[in-house]
Design a protein around this motif. Structure first.
Motif, PDB file in Angstrom:
ATOM      1  N   UNK A 257     -37.511 -49.942  32.795  1.00  0.00           N
ATOM      2  CA  UNK A 257     -37.584 -49.628  31.374  1.00  0.00           C
ATOM      3  C   UNK A 257     -36.877 -50.707  30.570  1.00  0.00           C
ATOM      4  N   UNK A 258     -37.228 -50.810  29.303  1.00  0.00           N
ATOM      5  CA  UNK A 258     -36.479 -51.624  28.357  1.00  0.00           C
ATOM      6  C   UNK A 258     -35.756 -50.697  27.388  1.00  0.00           C
ATOM      7  N   UNK A 259     -34.596 -51.129  26.960  1.00  0.00           N
ATOM      8  CA  UNK A 259     -33.732 -50.308  26.114  1.00  0.00           C
ATOM      9  C   UNK A 259     -33.485 -51.051  24.816  1.00  0.00           C
ATOM     10  N   UNK A 260     -33.808 -50.432  23.687  1.00  0.00           N
ATOM     11  CA  UNK A 260     -33.576 -51.081  22.403  1.00  0.00           C
ATOM     12  C   UNK A 260     -32.136 -50.872  21.948  1.00  0.00           C
ATOM     13  N   UNK A 261     -31.780 -51.491  20.836  1.00  0.00           N
ATOM     14  CA  UNK A 261     -30.384 -51.487  20.396  1.00  0.00           C
ATOM     15  C   UNK A 261     -29.853 -50.078  20.117  1.00  0.00           C
ATOM     16  N   UNK A 262     -30.562 -49.232  19.341  1.00  0.00           N
ATOM     17  CA  UNK A 262     -30.017 -47.890  19.085  1.00  0.00           C
ATOM     18  C   UNK A 262     -29.828 -47.071  20.363  1.00  0.00           C
ATOM     19  N   UNK A 263     -30.794 -47.189  21.290  1.00  0.00           N
ATOM     20  CA  UNK A 263     -30.671 -46.449  22.546  1.00  0.00           C
ATOM     21  C   UNK A 263     -29.511 -46.986  23.379  1.00  0.00           C
ATOM     22  N   UNK A 264     -29.376 -48.311  23.411  1.00  0.00           N
ATOM     23  CA  UNK A 264     -28.265 -48.919  24.145  1.00  0.00           C
ATOM     24  C   UNK A 264     -26.933 -48.449  23.587  1.00  0.00           C
ATOM     25  N   UNK A 265     -26.830 -48.354  22.278  1.00  0.00           N
ATOM     26  CA  UNK A 265     -25.594 -47.891  21.655  1.00  0.00           C
ATOM     27  C   UNK A 265     -25.335 -46.429  21.996  1.00  0.00           C
ATOM     28  N   UNK A 266     -26.370 -45.617  21.948  1.00  0.00           N
ATOM     29  CA  UNK A 266     -26.206 -44.194  22.237  1.00  0.00           C
ATOM     30  C   UNK A 266     -25.782 -43.956  23.683  1.00  0.00           C
TER      31      UNK A 266
ATOM     32  N   UNK B 240     -20.206 -55.373  24.167  1.00  0.00           N
ATOM     33  CA  UNK B 240     -21.504 -55.857  23.735  1.00  0.00           C
ATOM     34  C   UNK B 240     -21.785 -55.370  22.321  1.00  0.00           C
ATOM     35  N   UNK B 241     -22.087 -56.308  21.423  1.00  0.00           N
ATOM     36  CA  UNK B 241     -22.496 -55.995  20.060  1.00  0.00           C
ATOM     37  C   UNK B 241     -23.987 -56.301  19.972  1.00  0.00           C
ATOM     38  N   UNK B 242     -24.786 -55.294  19.659  1.00  0.00           N
ATOM     39  CA  UNK B 242     -26.239 -55.428  19.693  1.00  0.00           C
ATOM     40  C   UNK B 242     -26.823 -55.469  18.289  1.00  0.00           C
ATOM     41  N   UNK B 243     -27.569 -56.520  17.988  1.00  0.00           N
ATOM     42  CA  UNK B 243     -28.279 -56.640  16.726  1.00  0.00           C
ATOM     43  C   UNK B 243     -29.545 -55.773  16.770  1.00  0.00           C
ATOM     44  N   UNK B 244     -30.155 -55.491  15.601  1.00  0.00           N
ATOM     45  CA  UNK B 244     -31.356 -54.633  15.597  1.00  0.00           C
ATOM     46  C   UNK B 244     -32.469 -55.125  16.512  1.00  0.00           C
TER      47      UNK B 244
END
Length: 246
Positions: free
Chosen positions: A154-163, A110-114
């Motif tokens: 919860x919802x997870x944003x891109x930086x958190x998903x990456x971490x 998965x590649x996540x955009x901002x």
């Protein structure tokens, strides 16, 4: 509803319902099955799954979600993507919610955009996802993230998903296509073996003797292949290898 193409070894499967934020209905799920078969028949060595417009996939189309026909269509589509023999990259360039998160999980990377956001708000809606989805979520993102998404909605944003491992890379759709283009230059037999092994051994207690034996044969086939000769020759000649999947 779905655009499909293959070029230079990279297949593109694009959900094209921007007016519905690429929500999945029965017809789209069935087209997704056909799209997976098309990129496979076209010889794609890597596949990108993307959404048209500002959303990756906002989830299930609530006009159809409560029927058994939808569940059958959805899980057939998810497994059609997950069972592709080549690596599949999700270009998550917006919300991946509910069935959209399931589709992202069916992909290998998965590649996540901002602007990406991940969520699984089933408990807010009285819905549920199948054990395969939960197992895959735990395998990919870990138990803590899975519990946060499942139990707290919860919802997870891109930086958190990456971490947390839910997203492998941060970047836009072009970045996802670049990942797929690089994968498409690699040895197909090895990639197929690696993918099947990762899927099999990621499932605690589910790997029987028959599965292990089949993987052992694929492992041996990699070492007997023409591609291993090409890899050795290319290294000696200091050039990029040209793998043919045989």
């Amino acid at each position: 509803m779905i655009n499909v193409s293959t070029s230079d070894g990279v297949g593109i499967i694009e959900l094209n319902r921007p007016e519905r934020r690429n929500a999945l209905d029965i017809a789209t799920c069935r087209e997704l099955v056909d799209a997976a078969a098309t990129v496979r028949a076209d010889g794609a060595r890597a596949v990108v799954v993307a959404g048209s417009g500002p959303a990756f996939c906002s989830g299930a189309d609530f006009g159809e979600v409560y029927g058994e026909d939808f569940l059958d269509a959805l899980y057939t589509a998810l497994h059609a993507v997950a069972d592709l023999p080549m690596p599949v990259v999700a270009a998550v360039t917006g919300p991946a919610i509910g069935a959209g998160l399931q589709l992202a999980l069916a992909c290998d990377l998965r590649v996540a955009a901002p602007e990406a956001v991940f969520g699984l708000p089933t408990a807010r809606l009285g819905l549920a996802v199948d054990p395969w989805t939960i197992e895959r979520l735990v395998q990919i993102a870990g138990g803590g993230t899975a519990r946060s998404l499942l139990l707290a909605c919860a919802t997870v944003d891109a930086p958190t998903a990456h971490a947390r491992g839910l997203a492998d890379t941060l970047g836009d759709r072009a970045a996802a296509q670049a990942v797929a283009a690089d994968i498409a230059t690699m040895a197909p037999l090895t990639l197929t073996y690696n993918k099947r092994s990762a899927n099999a051994f990621g499932r605690g207690g589910h790997t029987g003797d028959g599965v292990v034996a089949a993987l052992q044969e694929e492992f041996a086939a990699c070492w007997r292949s023409e591609d291993i000769v090409e890899g050795r020759t290319a290294r000696a000649e200091k050039r990029a290898p040209v793998f043919r999947g045989r």
